[in-house]
Design an enzyme around this catalytic site. Structure first.
Site, short mmCIF file in Angstrom:
data_model
loop_
_atom_site.label_atom_id
_atom_site.label_comp_id
_atom_site.label_asym_id
_atom_site.label_seq_id
_atom_site.Cartn_x
_atom_site.Cartn_y
_atom_site.Cartn_z
N GLN A 170 0.82 -1.22 0.00
CA GLN A 170 0.00 0.00 0.00
C GLN A 170 0.85 1.27 0.00
O GLN A 170 0.46 2.28 -0.57
CB GLN A 170 -0.92 -0.02 1.24
CG GLN A 170 -2.12 0.92 1.14
CD GLN A 170 -3.29 0.31 0.38
OE1 GLN A 170 -3.60 -0.86 0.56
NE2 GLN A 170 -3.92 1.09 -0.47
N LYS A 190 1.78 1.83 -3.63
CA LYS A 190 0.56 2.05 -4.41
C LYS A 190 0.05 3.48 -4.17
O LYS A 190 -0.26 4.21 -5.12
CB LYS A 190 -0.51 1.05 -3.96
CG LYS A 190 -1.81 1.12 -4.75
CD LYS A 190 -2.97 0.37 -4.08
CE LYS A 190 -2.65 -1.06 -3.76
NZ LYS A 190 -3.87 -1.83 -3.38
N ASP A 209 -11.95 -3.77 2.19
CA ASP A 209 -11.13 -4.73 1.46
C ASP A 209 -11.95 -6.03 1.51
O ASP A 209 -13.19 -5.95 1.67
CB ASP A 209 -9.75 -4.91 2.13
CG ASP A 209 -8.74 -5.66 1.24
OD1 ASP A 209 -8.13 -5.03 0.37
OD2 ASP A 209 -8.58 -6.88 1.41
N LYS A 265 -2.70 -0.79 6.72
CA LYS A 265 -3.68 -1.85 6.45
C LYS A 265 -4.12 -2.45 7.77
O LYS A 265 -3.38 -2.40 8.75
CB LYS A 265 -3.04 -2.94 5.59
CG LYS A 265 -4.04 -3.82 4.87
CD LYS A 265 -4.47 -3.20 3.56
CE LYS A 265 -5.62 -3.94 2.92
NZ LYS A 265 -5.90 -3.45 1.57
P1 NDP Z 1 -14.82 -8.94 -1.66
O1 NDP Z 1 -14.88 -9.47 -0.28
O2 NDP Z 1 -15.86 -8.03 -2.15
O3 NDP Z 1 -14.72 -10.15 -2.69
C1 NDP Z 1 -13.70 -11.08 -2.61
C2 NDP Z 1 -13.94 -12.15 -3.66
O4 NDP Z 1 -12.83 -13.02 -3.72
C3 NDP Z 1 -15.14 -13.03 -3.34
O5 NDP Z 1 -15.67 -13.51 -4.54
C4 NDP Z 1 -14.51 -14.14 -2.53
O6 NDP Z 1 -15.27 -15.34 -2.52
C5 NDP Z 1 -13.20 -14.33 -3.26
N1 NDP Z 1 -12.18 -14.81 -2.34
C6 NDP Z 1 -11.72 -14.19 -1.23
N2 NDP Z 1 -10.79 -14.93 -0.61
C7 NDP Z 1 -10.67 -16.03 -1.36
C8 NDP Z 1 -9.86 -17.19 -1.24
N3 NDP Z 1 -9.00 -17.34 -0.23
N4 NDP Z 1 -9.98 -18.13 -2.21
C9 NDP Z 1 -10.87 -17.99 -3.24
N5 NDP Z 1 -11.67 -16.92 -3.39
C10 NDP Z 1 -11.55 -15.97 -2.47
O7 NDP Z 1 -13.37 -8.26 -1.77
P2 NDP Z 1 -12.83 -7.23 -2.86
O8 NDP Z 1 -13.47 -7.49 -4.17
O9 NDP Z 1 -12.91 -5.88 -2.27
O10 NDP Z 1 -11.30 -7.61 -2.91
C11 NDP Z 1 -10.76 -8.53 -3.87
C12 NDP Z 1 -9.27 -8.29 -4.01
O11 NDP Z 1 -9.04 -6.95 -4.46
C13 NDP Z 1 -8.45 -8.43 -2.73
O12 NDP Z 1 -7.17 -8.92 -3.06
C14 NDP Z 1 -8.32 -6.99 -2.25
O13 NDP Z 1 -7.20 -6.81 -1.42
C15 NDP Z 1 -8.15 -6.28 -3.57
N6 NDP Z 1 -8.43 -4.85 -3.60
C16 NDP Z 1 -9.64 -4.36 -3.19
C17 NDP Z 1 -9.88 -3.00 -3.25
C18 NDP Z 1 -11.21 -2.43 -2.87
O14 NDP Z 1 -11.38 -1.22 -3.07
N7 NDP Z 1 -12.16 -3.20 -2.39
C19 NDP Z 1 -8.84 -2.05 -3.70
C20 NDP Z 1 -7.65 -2.67 -4.18
C21 NDP Z 1 -7.45 -4.02 -4.10
P3 NDP Z 1 -16.33 -15.60 -1.32
O15 NDP Z 1 -17.43 -14.62 -1.53
O16 NDP Z 1 -16.75 -17.02 -1.49
O17 NDP Z 1 -15.57 -15.37 -0.05
O1 2IT Z 2 -5.94 -2.56 -1.33
C1 2IT Z 2 -6.47 -1.44 -1.42
O2 2IT Z 2 -5.93 -0.52 -2.05
C2 2IT Z 2 -7.78 -1.22 -0.80
N1 2IT Z 2 -8.32 -2.16 -0.23
C3 2IT Z 2 -8.41 0.14 -0.82
C4 2IT Z 2 -7.87 0.99 0.29
C5 2IT Z 2 -8.56 2.32 0.48
O3 2IT Z 2 -8.13 3.00 1.43
O4 2IT Z 2 -9.46 2.71 -0.26
#
Ligand code: NDP
Ligand code: 2IT
Length: 450
Positions: free
Chosen positions: A110, A113, A165, A125
């Site tokens: 982070q 980033k 997250d 985080k």
């Molecule tokens: P969500 O909780 O909304 O969704 C996560 C998704 O990934 C779900 O479909 C979940 O399945 C699946 N998942 C999570 N853990 C696992 C695992 N161990 N094995 C298989 N599938 C898994 O999270 P986000 O969409 O917010 O985050 C997804 C990724 O993006 C993460 O790496 C996060 O750090 C990254 N990210 C998120 C940001 C944000 O703004 N939200 C910003 C930048 C990066 P299930 O529903 O079955 O658990």
């Molecule tokens: O991994 C990421 O950059 C996030 N989960 C978003 C963090 C934020 O402060 O919006």
């Protein structure tokens, strides 16, 4: 031994069990070598030794009462890694796999980033090993309130601003904000991803997914290519995956896969976005429900993945968007994607590719957007939410989206320019790491040994 190698080895000796942190550290530090070799001032100022140690690590107990009246306890974390560029900024993850190692790797990524976004945000985080699956609405609320009962004393709109997250979305941010306000008696922009009626920013929900597609578009355009009419594979079905799929459709592409922790779907007709949102955002059900309702979809449960490999990466595609979790795409997956003609990988998730897969994509010279660049749209729009809160203003959807697009294009251009300086124009891992690092390191030098 060189400076970079010495610090890597010191960290390996000190934190042998922190496998994710060491993985992130090696990926970053290996690509910093040419920059470090040119500038002895980094070693003189002990920049790498300081960078790997968080400014502050908070670990705390989160007790809560379940619906049966039993007392339950989870572990909470907030790692305030680096504030050279601004208040600590980064998400909170609620998932049973969360431990200090996971939060440290995410916090470390982070820092660079946030630097790439060009906004003034430091890196942090947090999260908990709490599993939101199967919990009632009231249990989620009580957990969030208890989590904030400790966290509130460490955060502030000029100190540390958490967000969502994995496992933390608008609902959880709402419950945490309510408890923060109650305890502090202040309506501050202390969290981002807030509800639109009470300080949230338009486009924050969509930002990470949209940003990851904007980044892919920028990489492809630089080579005279586009996403239009192209088959795309997306993993995950949460916040990032859903809005990646939405933007892919907007640009004329055809996303055909999604996955969750229990399995994946392949829908050759293209993912039905409205149905996906209904199942995941409203009903909070497994993807199996999608295949039951949409006959063109094939569902494969994790138990039937050959050699445990995520079936998403076996579907031939032009572009891949890993958007679920860390290490979800390994060397064999990368080889299969390339064999099937994949030309572009944009990382929506954090560290979704193993080190071997990353190295193969870089060597193959396809368009490869590393997470800290490709998924920076989420935190960048969080920064835009902070700016709106601080100035008591509300920007339109179009205004925020235009700023997001500009930031993503800017990150691509900056990473590419930096890579070019080192004679490796296509290597955005090198370019993004060095571009992000330089700004943080210069700020640390200018601010003295603190
Ligand atoms: P969500 O909780 O909304 O969704 C996560 C998704 O990934 C779900 O479909 C979940 O399945 C699946 N998942 C999570 N853990 C696992 C695992 N161990 N094995 C298989 N599938 C898994 O999270 P986000 O969409 O917010 O985050 C997804 C990724 O993006 C993460 O790496 C996060 O750090 C990254 N990210 C998120 C940001 C944000 O703004 N939200 C910003 C930048 C990066 P299930 O529903 O079955 O658990
Ligand atoms: O991994 C990421 O950059 C996030 N989960 C978003 C963090 C934020 O402060 O919006």
């Amino acid at each position: 031994m060189g400076y970079v190698q010495r610090v890597i080895e010191e960290c390996e000796a000190k934190f042998p069990h922190q496998v994710y942190f060491l993985q992130a550290l090696k990926e970053i530090f290996e690509s910093l070598k040419p920059e470090i070799d040119r500038n002895p001032s980094y070693e003189k100022n002990a920049i790498l030794e300081r960078l790997v140690v968080p400014e502050r690590s908070i670990a705390f107990r989160v007790p809560w009462i379940d619906d049966e009246g039993r007392a339950r306890v989870n572990q909470g974390y907030r790692i305030e890694f680096n504030s050279a560029l601004g208040p600590y900024k980064g998400g909170l993850r609620f998932h049973p796999s969360v431990n200090e190692d996971v939060i440290k790797f995410l916090g470390f990524e982070q820092i660079l980033k946030n630097s790439l976004t060009t906004l003034n945000m430091g890196g942090g985080k947090g999260g908990s090993d709490f599993d939101p699956k199967g919990k009632s609405e009231n249990e989620i609320m009580r957990f969030c309130q208890s989590f904030m009962s400790e966290l509130y004393r460490h955060i502030g709109d000029r100190t540390d601003v958490p967000a969502g997250d994995i496992g933390v979305g608008g609902r959880e941010v709402g419950y945490m904000f309510g408890q923060y306000k109650r305890l502090s008696n202040r309506f501050d922009g202390v969290l981002t991803g807030k509800g639109l009626k009470w300080g949230g920013s338009l486009v924050r929900k969509e930002a990470t997914g949209y940003g990851s597609v904007y980044f892919a578009q920028a990489m492809l355009e630089a080579r005279g290519e586009s996403l239009e009419g192209k088959i795309c594979c997306v993993s995950g079905s949460g916040n990032v995956a859903i809005y990646t799929i939405e933007k892919l459709y907007a640009l004329g592409a055809k996303p055909v896969t999604a996955s969750d922790s229990r399995g994946m779907i392949y829908d050759a007709e293209g993912i039905d976005l409205a149905l996906l949102k209904e199942i995941k955002e409203n009903r909070r059900e497994s993807l199996q429900a999608y295949a039951q309702e949409k006959k063109s979809a094939i569902y494969t449960p994790v138990s039937e993945y050959p050699q445990g490999r995520n079936q998403v990466w076996s579907i031939p595609c032009f572009a891949a968007f890993p958007s679920a979790t860390q290490n979800e795409l390994n060397l064999a997956d990368a080889q299969e994607l390339l064999k099937n003609g994949c030309q572009c990988v944009s990382e929506g998730a954090n560290m979704p590719c193993t080190l071997e897969a990353t190295n193969l994509f870089v060597d193959s010279k396809i368009c490869y957007g590393p997470a800290k660049a490709a998924n920076a749209g989420g935190v960048a729009t969080s920064g835009l939410e902070m700016a709106q809160n601080a100035s008591m203003s509300i920007w339109s959807f179009e205004e925020v989206d235009a700023k997001l697009l500009k930031i993503m294009r800017g990150i691509f251009a900056h990473a590419q320019e930096t890579a070019k300086e080192f004679g490796q124009e296509q290597n955005l891992v090198l370019g993004a790491n060095i571009a992000g690092f330089r700004k943080v390191a210069m700020a640390m030098i200018e601010q003295g040994v603190v």
